[in-house]
Design a protein around this motif. Sequence first.
Motif, PDB file in Angstrom:
ATOM      1  N   ASP A 117      43.821  27.580  50.293  1.00 35.40           N
ATOM      2  CA  ASP A 117      43.749  26.315  51.017  1.00 35.40           C
ATOM      3  C   ASP A 117      42.311  25.987  51.375  1.00 35.40           C
ATOM      4  OD1 ASP A 117      45.043  24.056  52.465  1.00 35.40           O
ATOM      5  OD2 ASP A 117      44.182  25.067  54.203  1.00 35.40           O
ATOM      6  N   ALA A 118      41.565  26.993  51.852  1.00 30.78           N
ATOM      7  CA  ALA A 118      40.167  26.765  52.225  1.00 30.78           C
ATOM      8  C   ALA A 118      39.336  26.328  51.022  1.00 30.78           C
ATOM      9  CB  ALA A 118      39.576  28.025  52.846  1.00 30.78           C
ATOM     10  N   LEU A 119      39.683  26.871  49.854  1.00 30.21           N
ATOM     11  CA  LEU A 119      38.945  26.538  48.629  1.00 30.21           C
ATOM     12  C   LEU A 119      39.450  25.251  47.981  1.00 30.21           C
ATOM     13  CD1 LEU A 119      38.787  30.131  47.129  1.00 30.21           C
ATOM     14  CD2 LEU A 119      36.803  28.764  47.789  1.00 30.21           C
ATOM     15  N   GLY A 120      40.543  24.709  48.506  1.00 30.59           N
ATOM     16  CA  GLY A 120      41.094  23.480  47.948  1.00 30.59           C
ATOM     17  C   GLY A 120      41.738  23.676  46.593  1.00 30.59           C
ATOM     18  N   LEU A 121      42.285  24.870  46.360  1.00 29.44           N
ATOM     19  CA  LEU A 121      42.903  25.182  45.073  1.00 29.44           C
ATOM     20  C   LEU A 121      44.420  25.095  45.189  1.00 29.44           C
ATOM     21  CD1 LEU A 121      40.730  28.259  43.997  1.00 29.44           C
ATOM     22  CD2 LEU A 121      40.413  25.838  43.410  1.00 29.44           C
ATOM     23  N   ALA A 122      45.031  24.250  44.371  1.00 30.35           N
ATOM     24  CA  ALA A 122      46.479  24.062  44.398  1.00 30.35           C
ATOM     25  C   ALA A 122      47.147  25.112  43.529  1.00 30.35           C
ATOM     26  CB  ALA A 122      46.836  22.657  43.923  1.00 30.35           C
ATOM     27  N   ALA A 123      47.377  26.277  44.102  1.00 33.09           N
ATOM     28  CA  ALA A 123      48.029  27.372  43.376  1.00 33.09           C
ATOM     29  C   ALA A 123      48.873  28.165  44.356  1.00 33.09           C
ATOM     30  CB  ALA A 123      47.000  28.273  42.714  1.00 33.09           C
ATOM     31  N   GLU A 124      50.122  28.399  43.990  1.00 32.66           N
ATOM     32  CA  GLU A 124      51.016  29.168  44.859  1.00 32.66           C
ATOM     33  C   GLU A 124      51.002  30.634  44.459  1.00 32.66           C
ATOM     34  OE1 GLU A 124      55.765  29.525  46.021  1.00 32.66           O
ATOM     35  OE2 GLU A 124      55.070  28.008  44.600  1.00 32.66           O
ATOM     36  N   PRO A 125      50.613  31.538  45.361  1.00 30.98           N
ATOM     37  CA  PRO A 125      50.600  32.963  45.031  1.00 30.98           C
ATOM     38  C   PRO A 125      51.977  33.592  45.251  1.00 30.98           C
ATOM     39  CG  PRO A 125      49.675  32.628  47.211  1.00 30.98           C
ATOM     40  CD  PRO A 125      50.046  31.263  46.697  1.00 30.98           C
ATOM     41  N   VAL A 126      52.392  34.416  44.305  1.00 34.22           N
ATOM     42  CA  VAL A 126      53.674  35.114  44.394  1.00 34.22           C
ATOM     43  C   VAL A 126      53.454  36.571  44.015  1.00 34.22           C
ATOM     44  CG1 VAL A 126      56.015  35.306  43.485  1.00 34.22           C
ATOM     45  CG2 VAL A 126      55.008  33.053  43.862  1.00 34.22           C
ATOM     46  N   ALA A 127      53.950  37.493  44.842  1.00 33.43           N
ATOM     47  CA  ALA A 127      53.819  38.917  44.538  1.00 33.43           C
ATOM     48  C   ALA A 127      54.653  39.254  43.305  1.00 33.43           C
ATOM     49  CB  ALA A 127      54.277  39.749  45.722  1.00 33.43           C
ATOM     50  N   VAL A 128      54.077  40.049  42.405  1.00 32.00           N
ATOM     51  CA  VAL A 128      54.782  40.478  41.202  1.00 32.00           C
ATOM     52  C   VAL A 128      54.681  41.989  41.071  1.00 32.00           C
ATOM     53  CG1 VAL A 128      54.425  38.303  39.977  1.00 32.00           C
ATOM     54  CG2 VAL A 128      52.728  40.115  39.762  1.00 32.00           C
TER      55      VAL A 128
END
Length: 222
Positions: A117-128
């Motif tokens: 969010d701070a970097l303005g990156l639209a990516a959802e992290p998911v544990a794998v």
Amino acid sequence: MRRLRRHTSALVVATALALAVVVAVLLGGGARTTDPLDPDNPDPDGAQAVARVLADRGVQVEVARDAAALDAADVDAGTTVVVTGTEALGRSTAEGLLRAAAPGRLVVVDARPGALDALGLAAEPVAVDPGDGLAAGCGTPALAGLVLATDTATAYDAPGCFGSRGRAVVAEVGGVTLLGAGQALSNDQVLRADNAAVALRLLGQGQRLVWYVPSVGDLEGG
């Protein structure tokens, strides 16, 4: 013959890293820290071995321990900036990071929702679960054919390598490379599978590497 040369090169790199791990863990020397994935940390969770092998292979490795040092690094097109300890990134510091790294290439390690969010990156992290290892499964020449193996990993919903179903552990988002398997850089896991090759190819593409370790002061400032 090409396959033999590739195998020989991989063996040389693995041997160099093995020696670097021994030196880092047993001897230490120079500056020493205890922060995870710090290039001056010789402990199992540090990343001193990778930093030393990159330097031995001709990459100029510089460590920036706060935002001011990063600003003074004068990043150019031949520079890769890698960020570890992303939990210490505040919004203003993240914006400064993007500006400072803009002329070069930026790799962000183990970015969680706050850092994204701070970097303005639209990516959802998911544990794998990496299981016995994740195949690259991508067409990126530097990573094609490699296998990544770590105890834990995070995948992002973006194009990249080492993932499936639209998620990747090494992902490209907004011109930034996200590495969701920071353990691959650590002294105790860099020799697993093809982790060494992944680490060196992600961080050693340019002639210079600026390793940014945000400080608590950066977080407060952000």
